[in-house]
Design a protein around this motif. Structure first.
Motif, mmCIF file in Angstrom:
data_model
loop_
_atom_site.group_PDB
_atom_site.id
_atom_site.type_symbol
_atom_site.label_atom_id
_atom_site.label_comp_id
_atom_site.label_asym_id
_atom_site.label_seq_id
_atom_site.Cartn_x
_atom_site.Cartn_y
_atom_site.Cartn_z
ATOM 1 N N GLU A 157 0.830 -1.201 0.000
ATOM 2 C CA GLU A 157 0.000 0.000 0.000
ATOM 3 C C GLU A 157 0.870 1.259 0.000
ATOM 4 O O GLU A 157 0.623 2.184 -0.783
ATOM 5 C CB GLU A 157 -0.929 0.021 1.214
ATOM 6 C CG GLU A 157 -1.864 1.229 1.208
ATOM 7 C CD GLU A 157 -2.869 1.201 2.343
ATOM 8 O OE1 GLU A 157 -3.725 2.124 2.381
ATOM 9 O OE2 GLU A 157 -2.814 0.272 3.180
ATOM 10 N N PRO B 296 -3.508 -7.708 -2.725
ATOM 11 C CA PRO B 296 -4.448 -8.030 -1.635
ATOM 12 C C PRO B 296 -5.821 -7.419 -1.894
ATOM 13 O O PRO B 296 -5.919 -6.282 -2.373
ATOM 14 C CB PRO B 296 -3.783 -7.413 -0.405
ATOM 15 C CG PRO B 296 -2.331 -7.346 -0.747
ATOM 16 C CD PRO B 296 -2.279 -7.071 -2.214
ATOM 17 N N ILE B 297 -6.865 -8.161 -1.581
ATOM 18 C CA ILE B 297 -8.210 -7.711 -1.910
ATOM 19 C C ILE B 297 -8.587 -6.439 -1.175
ATOM 20 O O ILE B 297 -9.376 -5.630 -1.666
ATOM 21 C CB ILE B 297 -9.232 -8.838 -1.644
ATOM 22 C CG1 ILE B 297 -10.560 -8.502 -2.336
ATOM 23 C CG2 ILE B 297 -9.390 -9.081 -0.141
ATOM 24 C CD1 ILE B 297 -11.488 -9.682 -2.456
ATOM 25 N N GLU B 298 -7.974 -6.191 0.013
ATOM 26 C CA GLU B 298 -8.301 -4.980 0.760
ATOM 27 C C GLU B 298 -7.755 -3.725 0.083
ATOM 28 O O GLU B 298 -8.207 -2.618 0.376
ATOM 29 C CB GLU B 298 -7.772 -5.078 2.200
ATOM 30 C CG GLU B 298 -6.283 -5.299 2.321
ATOM 31 C CD GLU B 298 -5.896 -6.769 2.379
ATOM 32 O OE1 GLU B 298 -4.764 -7.053 2.802
ATOM 33 O OE2 GLU B 298 -6.747 -7.610 1.992
ATOM 34 N N LEU B 299 -6.816 -3.857 -0.830
ATOM 35 C CA LEU B 299 -6.283 -2.700 -1.556
ATOM 36 C C LEU B 299 -6.944 -2.509 -2.918
ATOM 37 O O LEU B 299 -6.735 -1.488 -3.569
ATOM 38 C CB LEU B 299 -4.772 -2.842 -1.756
ATOM 39 C CG LEU B 299 -3.888 -2.739 -0.510
ATOM 40 C CD1 LEU B 299 -2.424 -2.877 -0.899
ATOM 41 C CD2 LEU B 299 -4.119 -1.409 0.194
ATOM 42 N N GLN B 300 -7.712 -3.479 -3.330
ATOM 43 C CA GLN B 300 -8.277 -3.424 -4.675
ATOM 44 C C GLN B 300 -9.305 -2.305 -4.839
ATOM 45 O O GLN B 300 -9.402 -1.697 -5.905
ATOM 46 C CB GLN B 300 -8.892 -4.786 -5.029
ATOM 47 C CG GLN B 300 -7.850 -5.884 -5.177
ATOM 48 C CD GLN B 300 -8.460 -7.244 -5.440
ATOM 49 O OE1 GLN B 300 -9.633 -7.351 -5.822
ATOM 50 N NE2 GLN B 300 -7.676 -8.293 -5.223
ATOM 51 N N ALA B 301 -10.037 -1.978 -3.762
ATOM 52 C CA ALA B 301 -11.003 -0.883 -3.841
ATOM 53 C C ALA B 301 -10.278 0.448 -4.024
ATOM 54 O O ALA B 301 -10.730 1.325 -4.783
ATOM 55 C CB ALA B 301 -11.868 -0.854 -2.584
ATOM 56 N N LYS B 302 -9.149 0.617 -3.351
ATOM 57 C CA LYS B 302 -8.371 1.848 -3.464
ATOM 58 C C LYS B 302 -7.781 1.969 -4.869
ATOM 59 O O LYS B 302 -7.725 3.058 -5.451
ATOM 60 C CB LYS B 302 -7.265 1.850 -2.407
ATOM 61 C CG LYS B 302 -6.642 3.215 -2.158
ATOM 62 C CD LYS B 302 -5.765 3.177 -0.927
ATOM 63 C CE LYS B 302 -5.190 4.574 -0.644
ATOM 64 N NZ LYS B 302 -4.368 4.587 0.594
ATOM 65 N N ARG C 15 -11.851 -8.484 -6.885
ATOM 66 C CA ARG C 15 -13.090 -7.716 -6.987
ATOM 67 C C ARG C 15 -13.606 -7.712 -8.427
ATOM 68 O O ARG C 15 -12.867 -7.433 -9.368
ATOM 69 C CB ARG C 15 -12.859 -6.277 -6.533
ATOM 70 C CG ARG C 15 -12.618 -6.123 -5.055
ATOM 71 C CD ARG C 15 -12.412 -4.663 -4.719
ATOM 72 N NE ARG C 15 -13.590 -3.858 -5.020
ATOM 73 C CZ ARG C 15 -14.432 -3.381 -4.113
ATOM 74 N NH1 ARG C 15 -14.234 -3.643 -2.821
ATOM 75 N NH2 ARG C 15 -15.475 -2.652 -4.464
#
Length: 430
Positions: free
Chosen positions: A189, A228-234, A277
């Protein structure tokens, strides 16, 4: 008188040599009244004779007439010698060509046979499947549309990204590259979006993110499927509107960066599995380009091999002038699970072990190989693909012969040799 360089007159019959006696008897039997024979001499040998005869008058061959006759004989002799010399030269040339073809077919694949189509630092090859992918890259290069490069590991996806960037309006700035698979999830990130000092333990100073570095340029996200999937929205947000926040800062930063992503994973399946995503996949998949595997373009392997050999030769200070033809066939028949990267590694190892100017190397024995295919089989498959894409049209603009770079008659001859016929047609190809 065939043994002299010029005609000779004899006053008395008894002075005639045996050959002349036979000639005199022949003339008498045929009713010839006057006759002279001029020997045609060349390289110290009698090539034949030039004869002048009269059936009506008894002539007296004066010296000046004989001189002219002799001159004519010399002209004829020179013409005969020239023709024989030319036939000898043609025979020698034909034999030389036969030996050359035999050498090509049975011994070595000479360097002069291959013409490099591109600079070694760029994408090398001229196969139909590769050119199709490059044409798609050229179409989208001048836009700002996100691009998704699909293909196996080692096919050259980063080279494609570099090519697209170099053809774009952003090419004055350096393309920024991030390998998403090589960075720990805890650092990726801050690597992409930057951080403020004190954002986390050990972050003693602020750091500029790759998106900021790529402002006005291109950001290449290699192996984006590992993100990582938690960074894909960003990532989705910055692709859509160019806005994000540095790690540890509430301030919104806006950049103008064109994104090219690459993956060897099946992202569509990953979305179904919940590992990627769906909205990010659809945003990246606006213009997908599939980079072909090396085994799908075996006709590119000779020129690609020579490109790698030349590049490594310059780095190693080593000259390779020939490759055994049997080895080149093996390179074209091998499955190449590691694609161009594996080919380069195998050639590099072979060049290290090669001490002469002829390259020898061993292919990996622990990787799967397809059923052995001859060069004729590779050529037949390639011609069939092009014919199918051109609706079996050989001649004219955009026809198979133009795409393959050969004359229509040459292509038709190869098709006949390889047993290629249009489905449903007994004969004739338009």
């Amino acid at each position: 008188q065939l043994r002299e360089a010029r005609p000779v007159l004899f006053d008395r019959p008894e002075e005639l040599p045996a050959e002349a006696v036979k000639e005199r008897q022949f003339c008498a039997a045929e009713g010839i009244k006057s006759h002279v024979s001029v020997p045609l001499l060349g390289a110290g040998k009698v090539l034949g004779a030039l004869n002048f005869s009269s059936f009506r008058h008894v002539g007296f061959w004066k010296e000046d007439v004989l001189s002219r006759v002799q001159l004519i004989g010399e002209v004829f002799a020179n013409a005969v010698m020239h023709k024989r010399d030319q036939e000898t030269i043609n025979t020698a040339l034909a034999e030389s060509e036969r030996l050359r073809e035999q050498l090509e077919n049975e011994n070595v694949y000479l360097r002069e046979q291959v013409t490099l189509k591109h600079d070694h630092a760029r994408i090398v090859g001229d196969s139909r499947v590769l050119n199709k992918a490059l044409a798609a890259a050229e179409q989208v290069a001048e836009t700002d549309t996100p691009i998704l490069l699909l293909g196996e590991t080692g096919t050259g996806k980063e080279l494609f990204a570099q090519q697209i960037h170099s053809l774009s309006k952003r090419n004055r700035q350096t393309m920024v590259v991030v390998n998403c698979a090589s960075l720990p999830a805890t650092l990726i990130e801050s690597e992409l979006f930057g951080r403020e000092a004190g954002a986390y333990t050990g972050a003693a100073s602020a750091q500029l993110g790759r998106f900021e570095m790529a402002d006005g340029s291109t950001l290449f996200l290699d192996e984006v499927g590992e993100l990582p999937i938690e960074l894909q929205a960003k990532l989705l947000r910055v692709i859509e509107d160019g806005r994000f926040q540095r790690l540890g800062s509430p301030e919104t930063i806006t950049v103008d960066a064109r994104v090219i992503a690459a993956t060897n994973r099946d992202l569509e399946q990953a979305t179904r599995d919940g590992a990627f995503r769906a909205d990010l996949y659809h945003r990246l998949n606006v213009f997908p380009i599939r980079v072909p595997a090396l085994r799908e373009r075996c006709e590119d392997i000779p020129v690609l091999t020579w490109s790698i050999v030349e590049d490594l030769g310059r780095r190693m200070g080593k000259k390779i002038s020939s490759i055994p033809r049997t080895l080149m066939v093996q390179l074209q028949q091998y499955a190449w699970p590691g694609n161009v990267r594996e080919l380069r590694n195998v050639i590099e190892r072979g060049m290290i072990l090669t001490s002469a100017e002829t390259l020898y190397l061993e292919l990996p024995s622990n990787a799967p190989t397809p059923a052995a295919r001859t060069l004729d089989e590779c050529e037949r498959d390639h011609i069939l693909r092009v014919l199918e894409e051109t609706a079996w049209r050989v001649r004219g603009a955009g026809g198979a012969s133009e795409i393959l770079g050969v004359k229509p008659t040459t292509l038709e001859s190869r098709m006949a040799r390889l047993g290629i016929a249009r489905p449903g047609k007994n004969s004739g190809i338009s």
